[in-house]
Design a protein around this motif. Structure first.
Motif, PDB file in Angstrom:
ATOM      1  N   ILE A  25      -6.761  29.726  25.098  1.00 63.80           N
ATOM      2  CA  ILE A  25      -6.916  30.280  26.445  1.00 63.80           C
ATOM      3  C   ILE A  25      -6.869  31.806  26.375  1.00 63.80           C
ATOM      4  O   ILE A  25      -6.009  32.389  25.687  1.00 63.80           O
ATOM      5  N   SER A  26      -7.795  32.462  27.100  1.00 61.80           N
ATOM      6  CA  SER A  26      -7.819  33.932  27.147  1.00 61.80           C
ATOM      7  C   SER A  26      -8.320  34.385  28.523  1.00 61.80           C
ATOM      8  O   SER A  26      -8.838  33.584  29.309  1.00 61.80           O
ATOM      9  N   ASN A  27      -8.167  35.662  28.782  1.00 58.69           N
ATOM     10  CA  ASN A  27      -8.653  36.279  30.037  1.00 58.69           C
ATOM     11  C   ASN A  27      -8.268  35.476  31.283  1.00 58.69           C
ATOM     12  O   ASN A  27      -9.116  35.142  32.106  1.00 58.69           O
ATOM     13  N   VAL A  28      -6.984  35.198  31.421  1.00 63.60           N
ATOM     14  CA  VAL A  28      -6.526  34.451  32.600  1.00 63.60           C
ATOM     15  C   VAL A  28      -6.594  35.370  33.811  1.00 63.60           C
ATOM     16  O   VAL A  28      -6.066  36.477  33.811  1.00 63.60           O
ATOM     17  N   ARG A  29      -7.315  34.903  34.843  1.00 70.56           N
ATOM     18  CA  ARG A  29      -7.460  35.650  36.086  1.00 70.56           C
ATOM     19  C   ARG A  29      -6.952  34.796  37.242  1.00 70.56           C
ATOM     20  O   ARG A  29      -6.577  33.642  37.037  1.00 70.56           O
ATOM     21  N   ASP A  30      -6.971  35.351  38.426  1.00 68.67           N
ATOM     22  CA  ASP A  30      -6.444  34.644  39.603  1.00 68.67           C
ATOM     23  C   ASP A  30      -7.209  33.352  39.883  1.00 68.67           C
ATOM     24  O   ASP A  30      -6.615  32.348  40.265  1.00 68.67           O
ATOM     25  N   THR A  31      -8.549  33.384  39.681  1.00 64.11           N
ATOM     26  CA  THR A  31      -9.371  32.218  40.037  1.00 64.11           C
ATOM     27  C   THR A  31     -10.001  31.518  38.831  1.00 64.11           C
ATOM     28  O   THR A  31     -10.672  30.499  39.005  1.00 64.11           O
ATOM     29  N   SER A  32      -9.816  32.064  37.627  1.00 63.29           N
ATOM     30  CA  SER A  32     -10.490  31.473  36.462  1.00 63.29           C
ATOM     31  C   SER A  32      -9.800  31.868  35.162  1.00 63.29           C
ATOM     32  O   SER A  32      -8.893  32.700  35.153  1.00 63.29           O
ATOM     33  N   PHE A  33     -10.274  31.284  34.069  1.00 65.33           N
ATOM     34  CA  PHE A  33      -9.781  31.646  32.738  1.00 65.33           C
ATOM     35  C   PHE A  33     -10.858  31.281  31.719  1.00 65.33           C
ATOM     36  O   PHE A  33     -11.730  30.459  31.984  1.00 65.33           O
ATOM     37  N   ASP A  34     -10.790  31.910  30.556  1.00 64.70           N
ATOM     38  CA  ASP A  34     -11.729  31.604  29.472  1.00 64.70           C
ATOM     39  C   ASP A  34     -11.049  30.647  28.493  1.00 64.70           C
ATOM     40  O   ASP A  34      -9.825  30.680  28.330  1.00 64.70           O
ATOM     41  N   PHE A  35     -11.858  29.819  27.874  1.00 66.25           N
ATOM     42  CA  PHE A  35     -11.317  28.884  26.885  1.00 66.25           C
ATOM     43  C   PHE A  35     -12.299  28.737  25.732  1.00 66.25           C
ATOM     44  O   PHE A  35     -13.509  28.887  25.892  1.00 66.25           O
TER      45      PHE A  35
END
Length: 202
Positions: free
Chosen positions: A112-122
């Motif tokens: 998991i990376s780039n966790v944001r308020d509405t989304s995240f990268d995986f």
């Protein structure tokens, strides 16, 4: 008699000159009128073209407005931004069957990376237990939070992945556990991150 004949001839010459002048005058007037009409005709056609263009623009803008309205009224649920109600952390979530004495020849990890308020990268990797080598098997993509913000999904061309976050370690809303469906190698397994500060476990 000769004088009479000359007089007649003179009158005929004058009449023919007069008649030819009238004909020339008419033809000049006719061509001038024709060119004037042609000019006016082309102007009016140009104006007509301009009017057509403007009216078609109006029609097009109305159609576009209609399309925009339809788009606004038919937003698919996937495009609506939902704030996550769970606390997802950057890092590696690994197959929980690796705990204890279990030796898996091959297992998978969700990074998991780039966790944001509405989304995240995986990114999904395959781990070779013998060599310790990691191979990316699902390129980095973005998942969005959906529903009430406690679940997430990735909508791709070939796959739709669903992420759920069970509270197996009593850390909720902190995400220590994750399940992923929609991608066969990850189905039915739980992925854990025991490196989250304050929520470590062995």
């Amino acid at each position: 008699m000769k004088a009479k004949f000359l007089k007649k001839e003179f009158i005929l010459v004058i009449l023919s000159l007069l008649f030819s002048n009238i004909l020339i005058g008419c033809s000049i007037d006719k061509s001038t009128t024709a060119s004037y009409n042609k000019k006016n005709s082309s102007i009016s056609q140009g104006e007509k073209k301009e009017i057509s263009k403007d009216s078609s623009k109006e029609v097009n803008s109305t159609e576009k407005l209609g399309e925009d309205e339809n788009y606004k009224n038919n937003i698919s649920p996937e495009t609506v931004k939902v704030s996550g109600k769970v606390k997802l952390y950057e890092g590696t979530y690994f197959d929980d069957r690796r705990f204890g004495d279990n030796i898996l020849e091959s297992s998978y990890e969700v990074v998991i990376s780039n966790v944001r308020d509405t989304s995240f990268d995986f990114t999904i990797c395959q781990l070779d237990a013998e060599t310790g080598e990691r191979k990316v098997i699902f390129l980095t993509n973005t998942a969005v939070f959906i529903g009430d913000g406690t679940k997430a999904a990735f909508y791709g061309k070939n796959y739709t992945l669903n992420f759920t976050f069970p509270n197996n370690h009593g850390a909720y809303p902190v995400v220590t556990d994750m399940k992923v469906s929609g991608f066969q190698p990850l189905e039915g397994k739980t992925y854990v991150n025991n490196g989250i500060p304050g929520h470590e476990f062995g």
